[in-house]
Structure formats: C-alpha cells, structure tokens
Design an enzyme around this catalytic site. Structure first.
Site, PDB file in Angstrom:
ATOM      1  N   ARG A  17     -14.711  19.250 -62.312  1.00 47.74           N
ATOM      2  CA  ARG A  17     -13.444  19.698 -62.874  1.00 47.74           C
ATOM      3  C   ARG A  17     -13.040  18.928 -64.135  1.00 47.74           C
ATOM      4  NH1 ARG A  17     -10.733  19.215 -56.995  1.00 47.74           N
ATOM      5  NH2 ARG A  17     -12.609  17.960 -56.698  1.00 47.74           N
ATOM      6  N   ASN A 229      -8.991  14.575 -60.605  1.00 50.01           N
ATOM      7  CA  ASN A 229     -10.124  15.495 -60.618  1.00 50.01           C
ATOM      8  C   ASN A 229     -10.248  16.268 -61.925  1.00 50.01           C
ATOM      9  OD1 ASN A 229     -10.814  15.045 -57.756  1.00 50.01           O
ATOM     10  ND2 ASN A 229      -8.783  15.929 -57.425  1.00 50.01           N
TER      11      ASN A 229
HETATM   12  C1  UD1 Z   1     -11.208  14.358 -51.234  1.00 53.13           C
HETATM   13  C2  UD1 Z   1     -10.977  14.577 -49.743  1.00 53.13           C
HETATM   14  C3  UD1 Z   1      -9.606  15.212 -49.512  1.00 53.13           C
HETATM   15  C4  UD1 Z   1      -8.536  14.315 -50.116  1.00 53.13           C
HETATM   16  C5  UD1 Z   1      -8.820  14.002 -51.594  1.00 53.13           C
HETATM   17  C6  UD1 Z   1      -7.915  12.916 -52.074  1.00 53.13           C
HETATM   18  C7  UD1 Z   1     -13.152  14.956 -48.700  1.00 53.13           C
HETATM   19  C8  UD1 Z   1     -14.108  15.960 -48.153  1.00 53.13           C
HETATM   20  N1  UD1 Z   1     -12.005  15.427 -49.201  1.00 53.13           N
HETATM   21  O1  UD1 Z   1     -11.225  15.619 -51.884  1.00 53.13           O
HETATM   22  O2  UD1 Z   1      -9.354  15.381 -48.137  1.00 53.13           O
HETATM   23  O3  UD1 Z   1      -7.269  14.934 -49.973  1.00 53.13           O
HETATM   24  O4  UD1 Z   1     -10.175  13.519 -51.762  1.00 53.13           O
HETATM   25  O5  UD1 Z   1      -8.040  12.688 -53.438  1.00 53.13           O
HETATM   26  O6  UD1 Z   1     -13.432  13.773 -48.628  1.00 53.13           O
HETATM   27  N2  UD1 Z   1     -18.067  11.483 -54.063  1.00 53.13           N
HETATM   28  C9  UD1 Z   1     -19.304  10.875 -53.941  1.00 53.13           C
HETATM   29  N3  UD1 Z   1     -20.365  11.624 -53.511  1.00 53.13           N
HETATM   30  C10 UD1 Z   1     -20.256  12.938 -53.188  1.00 53.13           C
HETATM   31  C11 UD1 Z   1     -18.977  13.546 -53.313  1.00 53.13           C
HETATM   32  C12 UD1 Z   1     -17.911  12.789 -53.751  1.00 53.13           C
HETATM   33  O7  UD1 Z   1     -19.447   9.674 -54.223  1.00 53.13           O
HETATM   34  O8  UD1 Z   1     -21.272  13.528 -52.803  1.00 53.13           O
HETATM   35  C13 UD1 Z   1     -16.909  10.667 -54.534  1.00 53.13           C
HETATM   36  C14 UD1 Z   1     -16.282  11.179 -55.845  1.00 53.13           C
HETATM   37  O9  UD1 Z   1     -16.834  10.511 -56.972  1.00 53.13           O
HETATM   38  C15 UD1 Z   1     -14.819  10.820 -55.658  1.00 53.13           C
HETATM   39  C16 UD1 Z   1     -14.615  10.804 -54.155  1.00 53.13           C
HETATM   40  O10 UD1 Z   1     -15.893  10.734 -53.571  1.00 53.13           O
HETATM   41  O11 UD1 Z   1     -14.536   9.534 -56.199  1.00 53.13           O
HETATM   42  C17 UD1 Z   1     -13.894  12.054 -53.675  1.00 53.13           C
HETATM   43  O12 UD1 Z   1     -14.629  13.222 -54.038  1.00 53.13           O
HETATM   44  P1  UD1 Z   1     -13.925  14.488 -54.683  1.00 53.13           P
HETATM   45  O13 UD1 Z   1     -14.976  15.485 -54.973  1.00 53.13           O
HETATM   46  O14 UD1 Z   1     -13.016  14.106 -55.752  1.00 53.13           O
HETATM   47  O15 UD1 Z   1     -13.095  15.007 -53.410  1.00 53.13           O
HETATM   48  P2  UD1 Z   1     -11.736  15.828 -53.422  1.00 53.13           P
HETATM   49  O16 UD1 Z   1     -12.059  17.267 -53.559  1.00 53.13           O
HETATM   50  O17 UD1 Z   1     -10.799  15.228 -54.363  1.00 53.13           O
HETATM   51 MG    MG Z   2     -10.946  13.807 -55.805  1.00 50.11          MG
END
Ligand code: UD1
Ligand code: MG
Length: 445
Positions: A17, A229
């Site tokens: 995003r 995001n």
């Molecule tokens: C996530 C949460 C959601 C919460 C929100 C808060 C999950 C499934 N959802 O959603 O419940 O309300 O954060 O901001 O956890 N990341 C990795 N590896 C991956 C995927 C993500 O390291 O494979 C890291 C991203 O860099 C990020 C964090 O995990 O820093 C959260 O991932 P993101 O994709 O932003 O999740 P949200 O959709 O924001």
């Molecule tokens: Mg997030």
C-alpha cells in the site's frame, strides 16, 4: 523471579500500500526510520534478545547500519512472506533464546509509549497471550477483538470479518506478549485458510483458547498504535509525532509562536526560553541553549547553538556547525561545518563553510568562503575581532589573523597577518564629466 523477555519486531511485509521501491519500515518519521522508532522503544524494556524479521530487499547495508548503531540486534530474513504468523515462526526457528515471554512488535507501528509496553509485559505474567488493543471510532481495516466481557475470545481480521464483527470498535494494535514456553506449539497450529491466504499471527488467540490457555487484552490510546500502511498514514503519523514534540517543547519552556508550522526532528533538543518563530524546520542533531531566538524560514540541522544567539530569518545551518553565545546569523546566510565563536556577526547573504571564526568578528554582507576547488575541500581560519568587508571572497586554504581587516570587494588568496589590512581589488578610475559625455553620445546614436 525476573521475567526473561525476548522481542521480535516484524518488518518484512511487502508494504504494497506504500507503492514504494523500498521496504515500508525504512520510511521515516521525523527523520528516523519507522523500524528505528520501534527498536528504540523495544530497547527501553532491556530485553534478553531483540530480533528483527526483515525482507531480502531491505539490503545488507541497512542491516549493517542498524547493527552498527544498536548492539545485539539479531536479524532473520523472511524469504517467503506468508504473513505475520509465519514471520514470527521463522524468527523463533532462527533464534536460540528461551524466554518467559515473547513480545511481538510490528515495524509499522512506531509510537508505543514505554509505559504501555511495560503494561503489556506486566499483563503477560498472568496470561498466555496478552494483546494490546485500542478503541477506534474509525477502525477501518484493523483486526477486531471479539470479547466476552473482559475475556478475549479471538481476533478477526477485517477481510474475514462479517458485518457484525466489522462494527466492533475494539481493535488489534499488533502488539502481543506470548508465553515463551507455549509459543512454538501455538504457532505450529496457525493455518492460512482465510481471505488473504496468509498465516495470521492473530489466529494464535483462538488457538490458545482451544488449548484452554488464558488470553487477555489491555487497552491503550489510539494515537500510540497507528499502523502505517500507506503514504496517508505516514503523513498522519508524522503529524502525531510533531504535535507531541511541540507540546513537549512548550511544556519545557520553549516558545513556539506558531506551533503547527515548526517541524522537529526525532532528536531535537531545545532549552527553556528559546523562541522559535513560524516556519522553522529542524533536521537531525540540533541542540539549542537557553535564550536563543530562531526567526522565520530557517532550516537547521546537525548544529550546536549556544545561549542568546539570533538566527534568521531565512538562515540555513548545515551539519557540523557550532555557534557560540550572542552570535548573530542573519538572512540568506548558509553555514556548514564551521565553528563560530561568541559574539560573531554574519548578518547578510553569506556562505561560510569549513571555517573557524574567533570571537567578536564581523563578517560583511556577501562574504563567501571559497572552500571547494571541484575536487577537495579546504579550511578557512578567521581570528578574533576581524572585520571582513562586504562582498569578499576568501579563497581557502587561508588564514586571517586576529584584528585584521579585509577591504570590501576583496578576493583574498594569501594569509593576512594579525592587525593588517588587506585590499585586493582593482583600482577605481575616475573620468570627470564622463557620465554626461556618455549619455549625450548614447542619445544621439
Ligand atoms: C496487522 C494485524 C491486524 C492489526 C494491524 C495493526 C495480522 C494478520 N493483522 O494488519 O490485526 O489490526 O496489523 O496495525 O497480523 N510482516 C512481516 N512478514 C509478513 C507480513 C507482515 O514481517 O509476511 C510485518 C510487516 O512488515 C508489518 C507487520 O508485520 O510491520 C504487520 O503487517 P501488515 O501487513 O502491515 O499487517 P496489517 O494488515 O496492518
Ligand atoms: Mg500494518
């Protein structure tokens, strides 16, 4: 018994995003990358281990820079980014630490207060999975906490939530403290049967419940847990940070004439009774002592500024500058990597680079230190009580000793000894009546 804490920061997400070529968590707020905001928050808890999950594209140089800056960071590269649950599993498989509590932080959630992190660690003593939640009037795409009174039942991701669940205003911040002896078993049971086909860390709550474990939540302020995001949220985060910093400054006795127009860096330090006029921007590494005034449209970075100095309007102070007490830096003056002693005046239209200036010297309008020959930089030294006449060029390397004077319009290429006057300009020629002769001739042709 002291609680052994390991912290895992997740920063490998694609950041789709953001529409960026670089990793989301490297985007900056108040001049510091999101991931570094999170790292410094995590270090406040003195963890036994601090581990960061990053993506391949974050690059070796970023890892090296972070390792140089912070001790004992442990990196795990998550090659296939299969979701937050997968990221935690990869980090744990890669580390050896045996902790009582594993605290998960998200690299895109940089503003959690020290106090809040302590609260969640405290809560985790009595609970197997403790979640940091917040109430939001506009919960948009955050995961929702499904609770029964004070009991946490599960977390439902927005994409998977039904209409009723989407109406819930209690949201998941992403921060979770999980029992260190149970985490492996719980993670192993997370699957990817959901709308995103990802392994959601958030599923760990329902799984723990099924195992008969205790899940709980505590609440914090929404501003602390804004998840970044998109560029829009990055801008919101910047605003939140700036507002906090402005309040902190004013609470410490700094006058901000128009607070909303002053931009601070994450590390700006200003003493009381400093006055900052509208439209001033601070880059990293600025310290200002009491009684100084910064006038409008000035840009200051990497500078130490002593008491009762006046800067601007329209001044640019670049890294490596030290300004003494009672110094005056006026409009359209740029200073770089220079030490300026007490009482010096550089009031108009100058460039001073790689220069030392002794106390009480006066640098006339338009003075330029010519510090660069296209290949190398050279030093200029100006003593105390020196007077540099307007529009002079000081060609470095050059030394101008105490009490010397430089006549206006001079180009100085040789050292000027103490107390001497240097004039280096072409002599004036005078033609009596020449103006009239010229004009008459011009009119008649
Ligand atoms: C996530 C949460 C959601 C919460 C929100 C808060 C999950 C499934 N959802 O959603 O419940 O309300 O954060 O901001 O956890 N990341 C990795 N590896 C991956 C995927 C993500 O390291 O494979 C890291 C991203 O860099 C990020 C964090 O995990 O820093 C959260 O991932 P993101 O994709 O932003 O999740 P949200 O959709 O924001
Ligand atoms: Mg997030």
């Amino acid at each position: 018994m002291t609680q052994k804490i390991s912290i895992i920061i997740l920063g490998a997400g694609k950041g789709t995003r953001m529409k960026s070529n670089k990793s989301k968590v490297l985007h900056k707020i108040a001049g510091l990358s999101m991931i570094e905001h999170v790292i410094s928050g995590a270090l406040n808890l003195n963890p036994n281990e601090l581990s960061i999950v990053i993506s391949d594209e974050m690059g070796v140089d970023v890892q090296r820079d972070l390792k140089k800056k912070y001790n004992n960071l442990y990196f795990t590269i998550q090659k296939d980014r299969l979701g937050t649950g997968h990221a935690v599993r990869v980090a744990i498989e890669n580390s050896k630490v045996n902790s009582d509590t594993c605290l998960i932080l998200y690299g895109d959630t940089p503003f959690i207060e020290k106090e809040t992190l302590r609260n969640i660690i405290d809560d985790s003593r009595e609970s197997d999975v403790s979640v940091l939640a917040f109430e939001s009037e506009d919960p948009s795409s955050y995961g929702r906490l499904i609770v029964d009174g004070q009991k946490l039942e599960k977390i439902v991701e927005f994409k998977d939530a039904n209409k009723k669940q989407r109406e819930v205003k209690l949201c998941n911040s992403g921060v979770m403290a999980i029992n260190g002896s149970k985490i492996n078993n719980l993670l192993a049971r997370i699957n990817n049967n959901n709308a995103s086909k990802e392994f959601y860390l958030t599923d760990i709550v329902a799984i723990a419940k099924m195992e008969g474990l205790k899940c709980s939540f505590i609440k914090c302020n929404e501003d602390e847990v804004l998840g970044i995001n998109s560029r829009l949220q990055l801008a919101e985060a910047e605003k939140i940070f700036q507002d906090k910093k402005r309040q902190e400054m004013m609470n410490n006795g700094v006058t901000l004439v128009d607070p909303n127009s002053v931009h601070f860096s994450f590390d700006t330090k200003i003493e009381n009774d400093v006055v900052i006029h509208p439209n001033v921007v601070f880059g990293a590494g600025v310290e200002i002592d009491s009684g100084t005034e910064v006038k409008s449209f000035s840009h200051i970075e990497g500078a130490k500024i002593a008491k009762n100095t006046i800067i601007g309007p329209f001044a640019r102070i670049r890294p490596g500058v030290e300004l003494g007490e009672n110094v005056k830096i006026g409009n359209f003056v740029e200073i770089k990597k220079s030490k300026i002693a007490n009482g010096v005046k550089i009031n108009h239209l100058s460039y001073i680079g790689d220069t030392n200036i002794g106390s009480e010297s006066n640098i006339g309008a338009g003075t330029i230190t010519c510090n660069y020959n296209g290949y190398n930089k050279f030093q200029t030294n100006i003593g105390s009580n020196v007077f540099i006449g307007s529009n002079s060029a000081l060609v470095a390397p050059v030394n101008i000793s105490d009490n010397a004077m430089i006549a206006a319009g001079s180009v100085i290429t040789k050292d000027v000894p103490e107390g001497s006057l240097a004039i280096s300009r072409s002599k004036q020629t005078l033609i009596k009546g020449g103006s009239l002769t010229f004009k008459n001739k011009a009119k008649n042709t």
